[in-house]
Design an enzyme around this catalytic site. Structure first.
Site, PDB file in Angstrom:
ATOM      1  N   ASN A   9       8.683   9.140  -6.567  1.00  0.00           N
ATOM      2  CA  ASN A   9      10.181   8.629  -6.982  1.00  0.00           C
ATOM      3  C   ASN A   9      10.075   8.419  -8.475  1.00  0.00           C
ATOM      4  O   ASN A   9       9.303   7.739  -8.864  1.00  0.00           O
ATOM      5  CB  ASN A   9      10.426   7.209  -6.161  1.00  0.00           C
ATOM      6  N   TRP A  10      10.605   9.418  -9.101  1.00  0.00           N
ATOM      7  CA  TRP A  10      10.519   9.360 -10.704  1.00  0.00           C
ATOM      8  C   TRP A  10      11.579   8.408 -11.262  1.00  0.00           C
ATOM      9  O   TRP A  10      11.572   8.137 -12.377  1.00  0.00           O
ATOM     10  CB  TRP A  10      11.025  10.761 -11.314  1.00  0.00           C
ATOM     11  N   LYS A  11      12.365   7.827 -10.339  1.00  0.00           N
ATOM     12  CA  LYS A  11      13.098   6.779 -10.996  1.00  0.00           C
ATOM     13  C   LYS A  11      14.051   7.371 -12.191  1.00  0.00           C
ATOM     14  O   LYS A  11      14.348   8.635 -12.178  1.00  0.00           O
ATOM     15  CB  LYS A  11      12.528   5.436 -11.346  1.00  0.00           C
ATOM     16  N   HIS A  98      16.030   1.683  -1.321  1.00  0.00           N
ATOM     17  CA  HIS A  98      15.113   1.376  -2.253  1.00  0.00           C
ATOM     18  C   HIS A  98      15.089  -0.038  -2.896  1.00  0.00           C
ATOM     19  O   HIS A  98      16.360  -0.428  -2.892  1.00  0.00           O
ATOM     20  CB  HIS A  98      14.793   2.519  -3.542  1.00  0.00           C
ATOM     21  N   GLU A 100      14.922  -1.361  -5.767  1.00  0.00           N
ATOM     22  CA  GLU A 100      15.829  -1.261  -6.804  1.00  0.00           C
ATOM     23  C   GLU A 100      17.280  -1.177  -6.590  1.00  0.00           C
ATOM     24  O   GLU A 100      18.139  -2.120  -7.402  1.00  0.00           O
ATOM     25  CB  GLU A 100      15.388  -0.452  -7.902  1.00  0.00           C
ATOM     26  N   GLU A 170       7.597  -0.750   1.667  1.00  0.00           N
ATOM     27  CA  GLU A 170       7.337  -1.060   0.368  1.00  0.00           C
ATOM     28  C   GLU A 170       7.615  -2.396   0.112  1.00  0.00           C
ATOM     29  O   GLU A 170       8.642  -2.868  -0.234  1.00  0.00           O
ATOM     30  CB  GLU A 170       8.219  -0.215  -0.754  1.00  0.00           C
ATOM     31  N   GLY A 176       5.755  -1.555  -8.807  1.00  0.00           N
ATOM     32  CA  GLY A 176       5.705  -1.630 -10.283  1.00  0.00           C
ATOM     33  C   GLY A 176       5.158  -2.541 -10.938  1.00  0.00           C
ATOM     34  O   GLY A 176       5.215  -3.090 -12.198  1.00  0.00           O
ATOM     35  N   SER A 216       2.610   0.412  -6.219  1.00  0.00           N
ATOM     36  CA  SER A 216       1.627   0.176  -6.969  1.00  0.00           C
ATOM     37  C   SER A 216       0.446   1.195  -6.351  1.00  0.00           C
ATOM     38  O   SER A 216      -0.919   0.722  -6.550  1.00  0.00           O
ATOM     39  CB  SER A 216       0.868  -1.071  -7.368  1.00  0.00           C
ATOM     40  N   GLY A 238       5.290   4.857 -10.394  1.00  0.00           N
ATOM     41  CA  GLY A 238       4.811   4.935 -11.857  1.00  0.00           C
ATOM     42  C   GLY A 238       3.554   6.308 -11.577  1.00  0.00           C
ATOM     43  O   GLY A 238       3.688   7.146 -12.546  1.00  0.00           O
TER      44      GLY A 238
HETATM   45  C1  PEP Z   1       8.539   2.898  -5.699  1.00  0.00           C
HETATM   46  O1  PEP Z   1       9.441   2.951  -6.788  1.00  0.00           O
HETATM   47  O2  PEP Z   1       8.972   3.306  -4.537  1.00  0.00           O
HETATM   48  C2  PEP Z   1       7.155   2.676  -5.979  1.00  0.00           C
HETATM   49  C3  PEP Z   1       6.266   2.369  -5.016  1.00  0.00           C
HETATM   50  O3  PEP Z   1       6.897   2.345  -7.263  1.00  0.00           O
HETATM   51  P1  PEP Z   1       5.263   1.869  -7.927  1.00  0.00           P
HETATM   52  O4  PEP Z   1       4.511   3.088  -7.222  1.00  0.00           O
HETATM   53  O5  PEP Z   1       5.686   2.196  -9.350  1.00  0.00           O
HETATM   54  O6  PEP Z   1       4.986   0.557  -7.532  1.00  0.00           O
END
Ligand code: PEP
Length: 254
Positions: A9-11, A98, A100, A170, A176, A216, A238
């Site tokens: 997921n590049w966001k 997600h 976010e 998640e 993050g 993470s 990330g």
């Molecule tokens: C995500 O945005 O789905 C995610 C898991 O981010 P990160 O790996 O940066 O925690």
């Protein structure tokens, strides 16, 4: 058995040249890898979607998806993107729910259910994200929260439609933040999700549903997380923005 998957997921990261360079590095590194039944999904920003579908066309193991879709089929929703548009560019997955989107864009359970319906209607595989907040875990209601998210947001699907979906667990406190769920925390929640799917649908559907871990995850911890019996791969934020770390994560699949 559920399909093993690593998704990136590049966001809201990477401009045009950066995005194209990342894809060509990933496809180049994977070219010589004899990775069996591998499935990788890249989730770039909408604006790169069509171009990245083209760039990935040579490798059937790599799929492309959108980070969101609207809950309506079409109409006066300025700035929004419909599932049919995503499909028309050759992308075949979409992230829904997600954390976010839930927190910054106030996406409610009803809206998420509608988005799932739109995705299914236009043959996009929903990667449906669920997860509890830190205060919910600290109050020991995390299993209840996950059960409610499944029940209220995705269990309206028929068994045939549910089979088309991927679930991503998640924990919000791990996204993050550099904090990862411990192997025990991840395994017990993934087993709970699978058992909940089994009760609602069937043991067979539960066993075939890919349940990804996200939060993470990186090339240092992926091997340990992916080895857990109910973890079928990862949704990576990330660490999916650097080709070497993302490919190392892919190679951590058992
Ligand atoms: C995500 O945005 O789905 C995610 C898991 O981010 P990160 O790996 O940066 O925690």
């Amino acid at each position: 058995m559920a399909r093993k998957i690593v998704a990136g997921n590049w966001k809201m990261n990477l401009n045009r040249d950066e995005a194209f360079a990342l894809v060509s590095e990933i496809t180049g590194m994977l070219k010589d890898e004899e990775i069996r039944d591998l499935k990788v999904i890249l989730f770039p920003s909408f604006i790169h979607l069509g171009a990245i579908v083209q760039l990935c066309n040579g490798d059937s193991r790599i799929h492309v998806g959108a980070q969101n879709c609207n809950d309506h089929a079409a109409g006066a929703y300025t700035g929004e993107i419909a599932a049919s548009m995503i499909q028309s560019y050759g992308a075949n997955h979409v992230l829904i729910g997600h954390s976010e989107r839930r927190s910054y864009f106030n996406e409610s359970g009803d809206k998420l259910s509608q988005k799932i319906n739109m995705a299914i209607q236009y043959s996009l595989t929903p990667v449906f994200c669920i997860g509890e907040l830190l205060e919910e875990r600290n109050s020991a209601i995390h299993f209840k929260i996950i059960e409610q998210q499944l029940t209220n947001e995705i269990f309206h699907l028929s068994p045939d439609d549910f089979k088309k979906c991927i679930i991503a667990y998640e924990p919000v406190w791990a996204i993050g933040t550099g904090l990862t769920a411990s192997p025990e925390q991840a395994q017990e929640m993934h087993a709970f999700i699978r058992a909940t799917i089994s009760t609602k649908y069937s043991k067979e559907i539960a066993e075939q549903t890919s349940i990804l871990y996200g939060g993470s995850c990186n090339d240092q911890n992926a091997k340990q997380i992916f080895a857990l019996p109910d973890v079928d791969g990862g949704l990576i934020g990330g660490a999916s923005l650097k080709s070497r770390s993302f490919v190392n994560i892919i190679k951590s699949l058992p």
